[in-house]
Design an enzyme around this catalytic site. Structure first.
Site, mmCIF file in Angstrom:
data_model
loop_
_atom_site.group_PDB
_atom_site.id
_atom_site.type_symbol
_atom_site.label_atom_id
_atom_site.label_comp_id
_atom_site.label_asym_id
_atom_site.label_seq_id
_atom_site.Cartn_x
_atom_site.Cartn_y
_atom_site.Cartn_z
ATOM 1 N N ASP A 90 -5.878 -80.056 -16.938
ATOM 2 C CA ASP A 90 -4.467 -80.347 -16.628
ATOM 3 C C ASP A 90 -4.030 -81.707 -17.169
ATOM 4 O O ASP A 90 -4.622 -82.741 -16.837
ATOM 5 C CB ASP A 90 -4.245 -80.348 -15.115
ATOM 6 N N GLU B 149 1.088 -72.238 -9.894
ATOM 7 C CA GLU B 149 0.505 -73.580 -9.937
ATOM 8 C C GLU B 149 1.392 -74.559 -10.706
ATOM 9 O O GLU B 149 2.209 -74.172 -11.532
ATOM 10 C CB GLU B 149 -0.861 -73.523 -10.630
#
Ligand code: FRU
Length: 424
Positions: free
Chosen positions: A53, A294
């Site tokens: 990420d 998410e």
């Protein structure tokens, strides 16, 4: 898209629903919503660590911001273990896939800097060992607060539990690079409440994470998006008419889709500094459709709210499916109602020939979409793969009304600044 009056009856707004009917419109491999193939000979940012990420430094309005001409990104990061006996297979070879799959348990926040918005130089860990209260430092958002270089890093402190936290520090620049100072005192903000957002006690597979604070361009107040699941004991959710939507004959059977209960959560700050938060009902729910929405985030464009969130094939419910990638919804006001972009919600998915090539897409207000490389097949059958753990090529996208179009591809990890702040 419908709303759900049953669960959130007496609340200020009704969550919008991503319905099963919407999801039936998802089409993998539509070239306008599919990420170009990532080549197996991709470069690796750093051979000592996996990164996934990616969180560009930005301001509260969403603009990706450089400081004194230095671009800065934060990444979830874990050491690679090529020589650790634990990660050697029977033949003594490094089992990189197992190492990669284990990374979440040892995720730490690192930062990187660059003069060119790519070819990122290694900065290091943001917090010293022992500062963060839990084992895992999961995704969030670094916010540049002012021209003194103060940064609020919002992130998720995981295991034990999952708490949205923040830690304040400062970015310091020289001619030669960037460093992060401070980041010594982590402040817990909130956890799932069990009434709106599912708790670990209600479901061991609950999700509560990925804070994304922002200033609403219309009312000027400070809010935060996050990932959640709709509250309630696992298995107790109802997939009724509203969640199903307008499906054709033969598509009414919902199977076991009551186990998929993702939502995009929102909280509002009670103070200007964002130290005191109140959770509000979710903006969007995906009960009966998908179990994970998410890293939710916004692009504010043309007076509209473009809500993006990443999701997986494996988290879809029975009877609906779609590629790993980023999905999107649009509304005229912050609290909706939200309509799925491109009819289905799919904005940028992996091609079906390389279903795990990238993940964790982040759409920036300039239409650029960054993501990381997960794994890319190296043979025709897809049985041999190369693990990534590095930045994917950036994709350029146009957002027009309720539609999006892939229009360009850029270099690996290209995250150019949208504005530069000169530090005082
Ligand atoms: C997305 C994600 C986030 C989470 C992190 C854990 O890739 O699942 O939701 O914060 O990765 O590693």
């Amino acid at each position: 898209m419908k709303t759900n009056p049953e669960k959130f009856g007496a609340t200020p707004h009704q969550p919008s629903l991503w319905t099963r009917a919407d999801a039936l419109k998802v089409r993998a491999d539509d070239p306008t919503t599919t990420q170009p193939l990532v080549r197996a000979d991709f470069p690796v940012l750093n051979n000592d660590v996996f990164i996934w990420d990616t969180m560009p430094l930005r301001d509260l309005d969403g603009n990706v911001t450089s400081v004194d001409g230095w671009s800065v990104i934060f990444t979830l990061t874990a050491d690679r273990h090529p020589n650790d006996p634990q990660y050697l297979d029977e033949d003594g070879n490094y089992d990189i896939l197992r190492d990669w799959n284990d990374r979440h348990g040892r995720a730490k926040m690192y930062y990187w800097f660059s003069r060119t918005g790519k070819n990122w130089e290694f900065g290091g860990r943001v917090m010293a060992e022992g500062v963060s209260p839990t084992a895992r430092e999961w995704a969030g958002t670094p916010i540049l607060l002012n021209d003194r270089g103060e940064v609020d890093l919002y992130y998720t402190a995981v295991t034990p539990g999952a708490t949205i936290v923040k830690v304040r520090g400062r970015v310091v620049t020289t001619e030669h690079g960037v460093s992060m100072v401070g980041f010594e005192k982590v402040k817990p903000l909130f956890e799932a409440d069990g009434n709106m957002y599912q708790t670990e006690a209600q479901n061991a597979f609950w999700g509560f994470r990925d804070p994304w604070p922002f200033r609403d361009p219309k009312d000027g107040k400070l809010y935060m998006l996050f990932e959640g699941n709709v509250a309630g004991e696992r298995g107790s959710h109802k997939v009724g008419e509203a969640e199903i939507g307008d499906v054709p004959p033969g598509y009414e059977d919902v199977g076991n889709s009551r186990f998929q209960t993702a939502c995009v959560g929102i909280a509002v700050a009670r103070d200007a500094d964002g130290d005191d938060w109140e959770m509000l009902p979710p903006l969007l729910t995906a009960v009966g459709v998908n179990d994970q929405t998410e890293r939710p985030h916004f692009v504010f464009q043309d007076g509209k709210y473009y809500l993006f969130t990443i999701s997986h094939t494996f988290t879809y419910a029975d009877g609906v499916t779609g590629p790993d990638g980023v999905y999107g919804f649009v509304a005229d006001s912050l609290f909706g109602p939200y309509v799925p972009l491109n009819g289905s919600g799919l904005v940028l998915g992996n091609p079906s020939s390389q279903p795990f090539q990238t993940y964790s897409h982040y759409v920036m207000p300039n239409g650029l979409v960054t993501s990381f490389i997960d794994s890319v097949p190296t043979d025709e059958t897809g049985t041999q793969i190369r693990v990534g753990g590095t930045e994917a090529p950036t994709v350029g996208m146009k957002i027009k009304g309720q539609q999006t179009f892939v229009v360009a591809e850029y270099d690996y990890g290209y995250i150019p600044p949208m504005l530069d702040v000169t530090l005082k």
